[in-house]
Design an enzyme around this catalytic site. Structure first.
Site, PDB file in Angstrom:
ATOM      1  N   HIS A 156      20.233 -36.045  -6.791  1.00  0.00           N
ATOM      2  CA  HIS A 156      19.449 -36.483  -5.629  1.00  0.00           C
ATOM      3  C   HIS A 156      17.956 -36.276  -5.851  1.00  0.00           C
ATOM      4  O   HIS A 156      17.180 -36.335  -4.908  1.00  0.00           O
ATOM      5  CB  HIS A 156      19.914 -35.748  -4.376  1.00  0.00           C
ATOM      6  CG  HIS A 156      21.367 -35.994  -4.072  1.00  0.00           C
ATOM      7  ND1 HIS A 156      21.821 -37.144  -3.480  1.00  0.00           N
ATOM      8  CD2 HIS A 156      22.465 -35.245  -4.343  1.00  0.00           C
ATOM      9  CE1 HIS A 156      23.140 -37.090  -3.372  1.00  0.00           C
ATOM     10  NE2 HIS A 156      23.553 -35.945  -3.898  1.00  0.00           N
ATOM     11  N   ASN A 175      -2.311   1.817   5.804  1.00  0.00           N
ATOM     12  CA  ASN A 175      -1.376   0.797   5.338  1.00  0.00           C
ATOM     13  C   ASN A 175      -1.034  -0.067   6.531  1.00  0.00           C
ATOM     14  O   ASN A 175      -0.705   0.454   7.596  1.00  0.00           O
ATOM     15  CB  ASN A 175      -0.103   1.461   4.796  1.00  0.00           C
ATOM     16  CG  ASN A 175       0.967   0.443   4.427  1.00  0.00           C
ATOM     17  OD1 ASN A 175       0.653  -0.708   4.137  1.00  0.00           O
ATOM     18  ND2 ASN A 175       2.217   0.871   4.426  1.00  0.00           N
ATOM     19  N   GLY A 176      -1.121  -1.402   6.378  1.00  0.00           N
ATOM     20  CA  GLY A 176      -0.802  -2.293   7.478  1.00  0.00           C
ATOM     21  C   GLY A 176      -1.967  -3.225   7.759  1.00  0.00           C
ATOM     22  O   GLY A 176      -2.847  -3.414   6.913  1.00  0.00           O
ATOM     23  N   TRP A 220      -2.574  -2.746  -1.764  1.00  0.00           N
ATOM     24  CA  TRP A 220      -2.262  -4.167  -1.929  1.00  0.00           C
ATOM     25  C   TRP A 220      -3.167  -4.876  -0.939  1.00  0.00           C
ATOM     26  O   TRP A 220      -3.022  -4.726   0.278  1.00  0.00           O
ATOM     27  CB  TRP A 220      -0.789  -4.446  -1.622  1.00  0.00           C
ATOM     28  CG  TRP A 220      -0.393  -5.847  -1.963  1.00  0.00           C
ATOM     29  CD1 TRP A 220      -0.020  -6.321  -3.184  1.00  0.00           C
ATOM     30  CD2 TRP A 220      -0.332  -6.958  -1.060  1.00  0.00           C
ATOM     31  NE1 TRP A 220       0.260  -7.666  -3.100  1.00  0.00           N
ATOM     32  CE2 TRP A 220       0.072  -8.077  -1.812  1.00  0.00           C
ATOM     33  CE3 TRP A 220      -0.598  -7.134   0.297  1.00  0.00           C
ATOM     34  CZ2 TRP A 220       0.235  -9.347  -1.255  1.00  0.00           C
ATOM     35  CZ3 TRP A 220      -0.440  -8.392   0.851  1.00  0.00           C
ATOM     36  CH2 TRP A 220      -0.028  -9.484   0.086  1.00  0.00           C
ATOM     37  N   LYS A 243      13.420 -14.328 -10.414  1.00  0.00           N
ATOM     38  CA  LYS A 243      13.107 -13.255 -11.367  1.00  0.00           C
ATOM     39  C   LYS A 243      12.105 -13.762 -12.411  1.00  0.00           C
ATOM     40  O   LYS A 243      11.149 -13.070 -12.743  1.00  0.00           O
ATOM     41  CB  LYS A 243      14.373 -12.756 -12.084  1.00  0.00           C
ATOM     42  CG  LYS A 243      15.313 -11.918 -11.250  1.00  0.00           C
ATOM     43  CD  LYS A 243      14.876 -10.498 -10.999  1.00  0.00           C
ATOM     44  CE  LYS A 243      14.101 -10.305  -9.746  1.00  0.00           C
ATOM     45  NZ  LYS A 243      14.722 -10.351  -8.474  1.00  0.00           N
ATOM     46  N   GLU A 253      18.193 -16.814  -7.553  1.00  0.00           N
ATOM     47  CA  GLU A 253      17.738 -15.466  -7.910  1.00  0.00           C
ATOM     48  C   GLU A 253      17.252 -15.423  -9.366  1.00  0.00           C
ATOM     49  O   GLU A 253      16.248 -14.763  -9.676  1.00  0.00           O
ATOM     50  CB  GLU A 253      18.885 -14.469  -7.675  1.00  0.00           C
ATOM     51  CG  GLU A 253      18.602 -13.033  -8.066  1.00  0.00           C
ATOM     52  CD  GLU A 253      17.433 -12.377  -7.318  1.00  0.00           C
ATOM     53  OE1 GLU A 253      16.924 -12.948  -6.347  1.00  0.00           O
ATOM     54  OE2 GLU A 253      17.010 -11.298  -7.756  1.00  0.00           O
ATOM     55  N   GLU A 277       8.541 -14.325 -10.901  1.00  0.00           N
ATOM     56  CA  GLU A 277       7.746 -13.177 -10.454  1.00  0.00           C
ATOM     57  C   GLU A 277       7.308 -12.254 -11.574  1.00  0.00           C
ATOM     58  O   GLU A 277       6.244 -11.662 -11.474  1.00  0.00           O
ATOM     59  CB  GLU A 277       8.428 -12.410  -9.313  1.00  0.00           C
ATOM     60  CG  GLU A 277       9.679 -11.679  -9.650  1.00  0.00           C
ATOM     61  CD  GLU A 277      10.242 -10.937  -8.438  1.00  0.00           C
ATOM     62  OE1 GLU A 277       9.501 -10.584  -7.516  1.00  0.00           O
ATOM     63  OE2 GLU A 277      11.463 -10.720  -8.425  1.00  0.00           O
ATOM     64  N   CYS A 297       0.837  -1.199   0.000  1.00  0.00           N
ATOM     65  CA  CYS A 297       0.000   0.000   0.000  1.00  0.00           C
ATOM     66  C   CYS A 297       0.877   1.257   0.000  1.00  0.00           C
ATOM     67  O   CYS A 297       1.882   1.329   0.694  1.00  0.00           O
ATOM     68  CB  CYS A 297      -0.944   0.084   1.181  1.00  0.00           C
ATOM     69  SG  CYS A 297      -2.089  -1.287   1.291  1.00  0.00           S
TER      70      CYS A 297
HETATM   71  O1  M6R Z   1      12.609  -4.533   0.557  1.00  0.00           O
HETATM   72  P1  M6R Z   1      13.234  -5.871   0.798  1.00  0.00           P
HETATM   73  O2  M6R Z   1      14.577  -6.006   0.194  1.00  0.00           O
HETATM   74  O3  M6R Z   1      13.223  -6.254   2.253  1.00  0.00           O
HETATM   75  O4  M6R Z   1      12.275  -6.907   0.065  1.00  0.00           O
HETATM   76  C1  M6R Z   1      12.489  -8.288   0.197  1.00  0.00           C
HETATM   77  C2  M6R Z   1      11.684  -9.048  -0.827  1.00  0.00           C
HETATM   78  O5  M6R Z   1      10.314  -8.827  -0.631  1.00  0.00           O
HETATM   79  C3  M6R Z   1      12.066  -8.642  -2.262  1.00  0.00           C
HETATM   80  O6  M6R Z   1      13.413  -8.846  -2.512  1.00  0.00           O
HETATM   81  C4  M6R Z   1      11.238  -9.456  -3.285  1.00  0.00           C
HETATM   82  O7  M6R Z   1      11.587 -10.793  -3.226  1.00  0.00           O
HETATM   83  C5  M6R Z   1      11.417  -8.888  -4.686  1.00  0.00           C
HETATM   84  N1  M6R Z   1      10.154  -8.821  -5.343  1.00  0.00           N
HETATM   85  C6  M6R Z   1      12.310  -9.715  -5.517  1.00  0.00           C
HETATM   86  O8  M6R Z   1      12.449  -9.235  -6.804  1.00  0.00           O
END
Ligand code: M6R
Length: 622
Positions: free
Chosen positions: A514, A108-109, A81, A495, A491, A498, A2
Site C-alpha cells: 500500500h 527539574n520540570g 536536559w 532502537k 521497536e 535513537e 534532568c
Molecule cells: O519511562 P517510560 O517507559 O515511560 O519511557 C517511555 C519512553 O520515553 C521510552 O520508552 C523511550 O522511547 C526510550 N528511549 C526507548 O528506548
C-alpha cells in the site's frame, strides 16, 4: 528529564568524600536523565558557591579538578536536559537567587507561568542571568526567604505561586545546615543515611551510599538536615505517615560490569529480567498477582482496555493488545499517551487503563492516566521504578523487578513490560473465566521456558554483531513484521533511530504493497520478522511472500525466523534464528537480535550508545 541530587552531612575526615563529591557521584548515576550541562552548588563560609558547565558531567569534573572546594555540610547538583534556553554554561543549573546571590537552586520540570513572574521580579530589581524558566524559582524563594527568614516557609510561599511541573532543591547562605526541596508532578526521593541524608530524582542518585529510602508525595516539601527529614504539604501540614522502603538494587546493578555500555549490559541481563518479572507470580500452574488490588468484580465488569504509554513502552503495549484480546476477548486499544487525553477519548467506569512506563515518571503517561481516572476508569500501572509517581497514583501496580535501566535506549525493561502484560492478560482471563485453569497452566509453563530461550538468543550475539559492524555505513534500514511481529518491527526501528541515528522505519508487512514498497531499491536492507509456520492461519506464508516481493526489487533481506523454518532460506540474504515458542510469546525473542544489532552498530560508529543525542531517559515534561 534532568537529574537532581542533594546531600547534607559531615563525613568523618578519614573519608575523603566531601559533600561536593557525593553530589558529583550522584550526578554520575543520574546523567542518563539528561546531559546537556551539569552543575553543583555548595555552601562556603562566605556564601553560596556554584560551578556549572555546558555538556556532559566530565566537563564539570574537569573544571573542578584541582579547585579548592570547602568541606561544608551541604551540596546540591543538577544534570540538565534543556527545555527553556540552549545548553550553555549560563543556562546550566544551579541558578543563583536573591539580590546578593544568597541562594542556589536546581529545578527539574517546566514552570509554565515563568514569564509574568520574571517580569514581576525584574520590576523589583532582581537580575536574571539565564534564559531559563528555572531562574524565577531561585529569585522567588530568595525573595520569600528575605521576608520570612525560614527556608522551608520561603519554599512553601514560592511553590504556591508556581504553575507547572517541578522538583526544586534550594540551599541558602543563612541556613547552612539544610537543603529544602519541593515536588509537584516531577520525581523526588529521599535517601536516609547515618548522620547524613540525600535527595535524588531517583534512588540511583544515592544507591552508592544508602539503600534506605523515603517516598515524597505530590505537592510536598522536604526539609533535610544531617539528622532529620521533615515532610510537609504545600499548605504547611506536616506529613507524619511517611513511606519508607529498602532499595532492592545493589550498586553493581548501576555499574557496567565489564560491558562497553550499559545498553550492552542490559541486553545481556534479559534472561534474568524475564525470570525476575515472573518470579513469585506462578505457583503450581496458578497465577498469583498479589499486587492486583482492584476488586475482581470490577475486573469482571471491564468492557474495554486502553493501554497508554510512549516509545518502547507503547510497543510493549502493542504486543499486549494481541495477547489480551486473544485470551480475554476484551477489546483492547493501544494509545500513545500524549495523544490520548487531547482527543476526548471514550472512557467509562468499565474501562481498564493499563499505563506502561519503565520510569513511572513519564509526564504524558501520567497525564493520560489521570484523565482516565477522572472519567471513573481504574488504572493498572506496569512500571519498573519503585516509588515513582505512576504506580503510586494507579489503582494497582505491577512492578517488573528488572533492576535499574540506565541506558537511554530501553531494552530489558521492554522484555519485562511484555512479560508483565502477559501476566496481566492471563490474570484477567483467570478472573473472568475466559480460559480453563489447565489452559492457563500450560501457557504459564511455556512462559517459564522463556528465560532459557532468551539466553539462547543472547548466546548467538556474535553473529548479529558481525552483521552490524558490516552495516555501519547503512543510510536506511526497514523493518517488517506482521501480527505480534509488527510491534517488534516498530521497536527494532526505534532502537536503530535513537542510538545509531540511522533512518529506520517499521511497517506492518501487509501494508507494504500500500505504499512503503516504493522505498525498496537495490541493496536496501530490510529486516523481516517471520511468524512461526505453526502459527495462525496462513500468516507465515504471507510473510514469506513479502520477502520474495522485496527481494525481487533488490532488497537485502535480513530474516529473523524460528529454528527449523527452512521456507525462508531461498529468499534470505541472512537468517537469524530464535527458538520455537508460542506465537504470542515470540516478541520476547525476536526483538533481541534487533537490540544487539543497534547497540553494536552504534558502537562501531563510535557513538555514545548510552547517551544518544537530544534524548533523556525519562521524559518528565509534556
Ligand atoms: O519511562 P517510560 O517507559 O515511560 O519511557 C517511555 C519512553 O520515553 C521510552 O520508552 C523511550 O522511547 C526510550 N528511549 C526507548 O528506548
Amino acid at each position: 528529564m534532568c537529574g537532581i541530587v542533594g546531600y547534607v552531612g559531615q563525613r568523618p575526615s578519614n573519608l575523603s568524600t566531601r559533600p561536593v563529591d557525593v553530589a558529583l557521584q550522584g550526578l554520575a548515576r543520574l546523567e542518563y536523565r539528561g546531559y546537556d550541562s551539569a552543575g553543583v552548588a555548595v555552601l562556603e563560609d562566605d556564601g553560596v558557591r556554584i560551578a556549572k558547565k555546558e555538556g556532559k558531567l566530565k566537563n564539570l569534573r574537569d573544571a573542578l579538578d584541582g579547585e579548592e572546594v570547602s568541606a561544608s555540610a551541604v551540596a546540591i547538583g543538577h544534570t540538565r536536559w534543556a527545555t527553556h534556553g540552549a545548553p550553555t554554561d549560563g543556562n546550566a543549573h544551579p541558578h543563583l537567587g536573591g539580590k546578593d546571590d544568597e541562594l542556589a537552586l536546581v529545578h527539574n520540570g517546566i514552570i509554565e507561568n515563568f514569564a509574568p513572574l520574571r517580569a514581576e521580579l525584574e520590576s523589583e530589581g532582581f537580575v536574571f542571568r539565564s534564559e531559563t524558566d528555572s531562574e524565577v524559582a531561585a529569585h522567588l524563594v530568595a525573595r520569600e526567604m528575605s521576608l520570612t527568614g525560614d527556608l522551608t516557609t520561603a519554599m512553601r510561599a514560592a511553590v504556591n505561586q508556581l504553575e507547572g511541573a517541578f522538583t526544586l532543591l534550594a540551599v541558602h547562605r543563612l541556613s547552612p545546615d539544610r537543603v529544602v526541596a519541593a515536588r509537584r508532578n516531577s520525581p523526588l526521593v529521599v535517601g536516609l543515611g547515618e548522620g547524613e541524608n540525600f535527595l535524588g530524582s531517583d534512588v540511583a542518585a544515592f544507591v552508592d551510599n544508602t539503600r534506605e529510602a523515603l517516598e515524597v508525595g505530590q505537592d510536598q516539601i522536604v526539609t533535610v538536615t544531617a539528622d532529620d527529614v521533615v515532610i510537609s504539604d504545600f499548605s504547611g501540614t506536616e506529613i507524619t505517615e511517611q513511606k519508607r522502603y529498602t532499595i532492592e538494587w545493589d550498586v553493581a546493578a548501576a555499574q557496567k560490569g565489564g560491558y562497553d555500555s550499559f545498553m550492552a549490559k542490559e541486553i545481556h541481563e534479559q534472561a534474568t529480567a524475564v525470570a525476575d518479572t515472573l518470579l513469585g507470580r506462578i505457583d503450581s500452574g496458578a497465577l498469583h498477582l498479589d499486587e492486583m488490588s482492584i476488586d475482581e468484580s470490577v475486573l469482571r465488569s471491564v468492557d474495554k482496555i486502553v493501554v497508554v504509554a510512549c516509545g518502547t513502552a507503547a510497543n510493549a503495549g502493542s504486543v499486549a493488545k494481541y495477547a489480551i484480546e486473544h485470551w480475554c476477548r476484551i477489546p483492547t486499544e493501544v494509545e500513545l499517551a500524549h495523544e490520548f487525553r487531547y482527543r476526548d477519548p471514550v472512557v467509562t467506569e468499565k474501562t481498564l487503563v493499563v499505563a506502561i512506563s519503565q520510569s513511572g515518571e513519564t509526564m504524558d503517561t501520567l497525564m493520560a492516566m489521570r484523565h482516565a481516572q477522572e472519567q471513573g476508569a481504574k488504572v493498572v500501572a506496569i512500571c519498573n521504578t519503585h516509588g515513582s509517581t505512576i504506580p503510586r497514583e494507579a489503582d494497582a501496580a505491577l512492578y517488573l523487578h528488572v533492576g535499574p535501566e540506565i541506558a537511554v535506549a530501553s531494552t530489558k525493561a521492554y522484555l519485562g513490560q511484555i512479560t508483565a502484560c502477559y501476566l496481566l492478560g492471563l490474570y484477567l482471563a483467570q478472573v473472568r473465566g475466559n480460559l480453563f485453569p489447565d489452559e492457563i497452566a500450560a501457557l504459564m509453563e511455556d512462559l517459564e521456558q522463556l528465560p532459557t530461550h532468551v539466553q539462547t538468543v543472547l548466546d548467538g550475539a556474535a553473529e548479529v554483531e558481525e552483521l552490524a559492524r558490516s552495516m555501519k555505513d547503512a543510510a536506511s534500514v526497514l523493518f517488517l513484521g506482521r501480527h505480534v511481529g509488527y510491534p517488534t518491527a516498530m521497536e527494532g526501528a526505534l532502537k536503530l533511530k535513537e542510538i545509531a541515528y540511522i533512518h529506520a522505519e517499521g511497517f506492518a508487512a501487509g501494508e507494504l504493497k500500500h505504499g512503503p514498497i516504493a522505498l525498496v531499491e537495490e541493496g536496501q536492507p530490510v529486516f523481516v520478522i517471520v511468524p512461526s509456520p505453526r502459527g495462525r492461519d496462513s500468516l507465515h506464508s504471507k510473510v514469506v511472500s513479502n520477502i520474495q516481493e522485496i527481494r525481487a526489487r533488490g532488497a537485502r533481506t535480513l530474516v529473523i525466523a524460528e529454528d527449523g523454518d527452512d521456507d525462508v532460506l531461498p529468499y534470505s540474504d541472512v537468517v537469524l534464528r530464535v527458538p520455537r515458542t508460542r506465537t504470542l510469546f515470540a516478541p520476547l525473542l525476536t526483538i533481541i537480535p534487533l537490540q544487539i544489532f543497534s547497540c553494536e552498530l552504534a558502537t562501531a560508529k563510535g557513538l555514545d550508545v548510552d547517551q544518544p543525542r537530544n534524548l533523556a531517559k525519562s521524559v518528565t515534561v509534556e
